[in-house]
Design a protein around this motif. Structure first.
Motif: not given
Length: 152
Positions: A56-72
């Motif tokens: 989030l510090w790098e890419h905020e805001p993120l959709r929940v599904n985008e965050l899940a994909r990013l964090l695998q």
């Protein structure tokens, strides 16, 4: 007795625990996460929560599904992390302004302010591991190759 397993010439016992890549990675992962624990506790974060905050510090805001994909991570695994971060006052989940069906994760002021404290963590980890930065960066590069090869 030498191995007759193709591709493992020179390996005495291909089933020896100490020669398994999975074993070394599992122990390394637990050990390194253990190094993070005392640094994250004063921030009120677990290691998985720290990874969410980094994203989030790098890419905020993120959709929940985008965050899940990013964090695998599976969204079902991510949801309790977000609930705890929300309860701590670091993030908010709100409707995505571009898609009413999706939730976006945004940082609160407290979540943004936490970044300043978190800036102390990377140098402390490098110091604690006692490896030169160039070796740690090379290790990261090689692990990224292993991850890519394993997720094909």
């Amino acid at each position: 007795m030498s191995s007759s397993t193709p591709g493992l010439d020179g390996i005495e016992n291909p089933l020896a625990l100490e020669q398994q890549v999975c074993f070394a990675l599992a122990i390394a992962s637990r050990s390194v996460i253990g190094v993070y624990r005392p640094l994250l506790e004063p921030l009120g974060l677990t290691h998985p929560q720290y990874l969410v905050m980094l994203a989030l510090w790098e890419h905020e805001p993120l959709r929940v599904n985008e965050l899940a994909r990013l964090l695998q991570l599976d969204p079902g695994t991510l949801s309790p992390l977000l609930k705890r971060l929300e309860a701590s006052g670091y993030v908010r989940r709100e409707k995505d302004p571009h898609d009413d069906r999706a939730l976006a994760v945004v940082l609160t002021d407290a979540g943004r302010a936490l970044r300043d404290d978190a800036l102390k963590i990377p140098p402390a980890i490098v110091e604690r591991l006692g490896l030169p930065l160039d070796e740690l960066l090379e290790l990261h590069r090689r692990l990224t190759q292993v991850i890519a090869a394993a997720t094909v």
